[in-house]
Design an enzyme around this catalytic site. Sequence first.
Site, short mmCIF file in Angstrom:
data_model
loop_
_atom_site.label_atom_id
_atom_site.label_comp_id
_atom_site.label_asym_id
_atom_site.label_seq_id
_atom_site.Cartn_x
_atom_site.Cartn_y
_atom_site.Cartn_z
CG HIS A 187 -2.09 0.88 1.08
ND1 HIS A 187 -2.06 2.23 1.32
CD2 HIS A 187 -3.34 0.59 0.67
CE1 HIS A 187 -3.25 2.72 1.06
NE2 HIS A 187 -4.05 1.76 0.66
CG ASP A 192 -8.67 -4.66 -2.46
OD1 ASP A 192 -9.86 -4.59 -2.17
OD2 ASP A 192 -8.03 -3.74 -2.99
N1 CMC Z 1 4.02 -7.68 -4.82
C1 CMC Z 1 5.37 -7.66 -5.05
N2 CMC Z 1 6.12 -6.55 -4.93
C2 CMC Z 1 5.51 -5.41 -4.57
C3 CMC Z 1 4.13 -5.36 -4.31
C4 CMC Z 1 3.39 -6.56 -4.44
N3 CMC Z 1 2.07 -6.56 -4.21
N4 CMC Z 1 3.77 -4.09 -3.99
C5 CMC Z 1 4.89 -3.37 -4.03
N5 CMC Z 1 5.95 -4.16 -4.38
C6 CMC Z 1 7.36 -3.75 -4.49
C7 CMC Z 1 7.61 -2.86 -5.70
O1 CMC Z 1 7.94 -3.64 -6.83
C8 CMC Z 1 8.74 -2.00 -5.21
O2 CMC Z 1 9.91 -2.78 -5.25
P1 CMC Z 1 11.38 -2.10 -5.47
O3 CMC Z 1 11.65 -1.33 -4.22
O4 CMC Z 1 12.31 -3.25 -5.68
O5 CMC Z 1 11.25 -1.23 -6.68
C9 CMC Z 1 8.42 -1.77 -3.74
O6 CMC Z 1 7.64 -2.91 -3.35
C10 CMC Z 1 7.62 -0.48 -3.47
O7 CMC Z 1 6.41 -0.56 -4.20
P2 CMC Z 1 5.81 0.60 -5.11
O8 CMC Z 1 5.25 -0.01 -6.35
O9 CMC Z 1 6.78 1.71 -5.25
O10 CMC Z 1 4.62 1.05 -4.17
P3 CMC Z 1 3.45 2.02 -4.57
O11 CMC Z 1 3.16 2.79 -3.35
O12 CMC Z 1 3.75 2.77 -5.81
O13 CMC Z 1 2.23 1.02 -4.93
C11 CMC Z 1 0.45 -0.51 -4.64
C12 CMC Z 1 1.28 0.62 -4.01
C13 CMC Z 1 -0.74 -0.81 -3.76
C14 CMC Z 1 -0.06 -0.05 -6.04
C15 CMC Z 1 1.36 -1.76 -4.81
O14 CMC Z 1 1.80 -2.19 -3.54
C16 CMC Z 1 0.65 -2.88 -5.54
O15 CMC Z 1 0.66 -2.90 -6.76
N6 CMC Z 1 0.01 -3.83 -4.80
C17 CMC Z 1 -0.78 -4.88 -5.42
C18 CMC Z 1 -2.13 -4.32 -5.87
C19 CMC Z 1 -3.07 -4.09 -4.70
O16 CMC Z 1 -3.20 -4.94 -3.83
N7 CMC Z 1 -3.77 -2.95 -4.71
C20 CMC Z 1 -4.78 -2.61 -3.70
C21 CMC Z 1 -4.37 -1.49 -2.83
S1 CMC Z 1 -5.46 -1.35 -1.38
C22 CMC Z 1 -6.99 -0.93 -1.99
C23 CMC Z 1 -7.02 0.49 -2.42
O17 CMC Z 1 -7.18 1.38 -1.58
O18 CMC Z 1 -6.88 0.73 -3.62
#
Ligand code: CMC
Length: 431
Positions: free
Chosen positions: A308, A365
Amino acid sequence: MSNQAKLELDGKTYVLPTLTGSENEKAVDISALRANTGYITIDDGYGNTGSCTSNITFIDGDQGILRYRGIPIEELAEKSNFVETAFLIIYGELPTRAQLKWFSDLFTANQYLHEDMTYHFQGFPSGAHPMAILSAMINAASCYDEDLMHWQWGKNQQFDIYVARLLSQVRTIAAYSYRKSKGLPPIYPKQSYKYTANLLHMMFSNPYEDFELKPEVVKALDLIFLLHADHEQNCSTSTVRMVASSQANLFASCAAGVCALWGPLHGGANQAVIEMLQQIHKEGDDGSKFITAAKDRNSGKKLMGFGHRVYKNYDPRAKIIKKACDEVLLKLNINDPLLDIAKRLEEAALKDPYFVERKLYPNVDFYSGIIMRAIGIPVEMFTVMFAIGRMPGWIANYKEIMEEPKSRIYRPRQIYTGHTLNHYVPLEDRK
Ligand code: CMC
């Protein structure tokens, strides 16, 4: 201690004011930065950008805290229900008994769609995703009201009626979308049913027999709505505010929110989680192969329902939903192998250095799909349920932006990285 920030640029020092919120959150106010310095800030994904001040929802992502109008989500989940919480979020206080009755009566009075709207539903192909139908039909609903078509905040509209109409009709539209996708005729709402029971009735009853409303099913779905009711400046809520800032009407702004919610990184994650668990189950994987793939950026896979932008701790909504999930499955005597896979995945991920170092915890989720599956919500309707739940938050944010006297149209800047001055070349001279 100084409450001003100092910035050195091109040999000059600029003093920037700071801002502190009621929970001691701090911000540097850069509103005059470009005018004074010629610089803008770059913040890809807005991770450090406060787009507004707001008094609706507070989140402390490090501590795993979520409060609506100051009230902890755990208290509301235990003691309140979705309609009462919607009132709290939109109007700022818990309703009195009389206010709650007024609010519920307004819902009932505004639950029917204009009959001509049924023709619009017929225009969608069967198999159309209900999120596409939902956003299109919320927007279409505004065409049946003169005031919405000539919307001018504070002039001729009774905002409370539009609040109730949107909250009530989103449920009717959602149920119709589902029935349309199954080729079934619409079922009208029933006067005597409460909010969540009425949705289940409109989705699952048939013209000859009413759907059996099990109290534990109604309660579980109502809890899901309540847990999703607001979540401060996420992708869809910021979209609603963005559209609202142009003075677009309430329905148009919230229809845009539905579109933003649809993606798998946001509200679409609940559907993506179930699809991931089903795939793991089908492949006979105990989850370890999937976790290995999710850690590899090049695999194109992520552990859906994990991570998140704001929570760097357990999402408090996930804790509540996990407990509710266990209870509902037990009460309904359901043994879902996907729940076992989810629990194994969670256990493995929480011990894995990749997830630990990045502070990736289960989000709302991760378990909401399993509970919705257990109570019979079809998978393509999962994100629609999220949208119904989030509607009070979108409306409250819309109201906040409209009531702000100094509110300006949202208009970010950019750093241009394209061609410098270039010239038109006639077609025959192009290589
Ligand atoms: N699985 C594997 N790696 C992950 C995941 C995951 N679910 N989420 C983040 N990472 C990694 C990402 O690749 C990055 O790695 P590195 O440091 O090596 O580059 C690191 O963790 C930081 O992640 P980020 O992508 O910079 O984080 P963000 O804040 O941009 O994205 C997120 C947040 C929720 C979009 C992401 O965690 C994600 O895609 N999660 C899966 C989708 C999901 O469950 N979404 C629902 C969110 S809760 C409901 C809502 O309010 O929308």
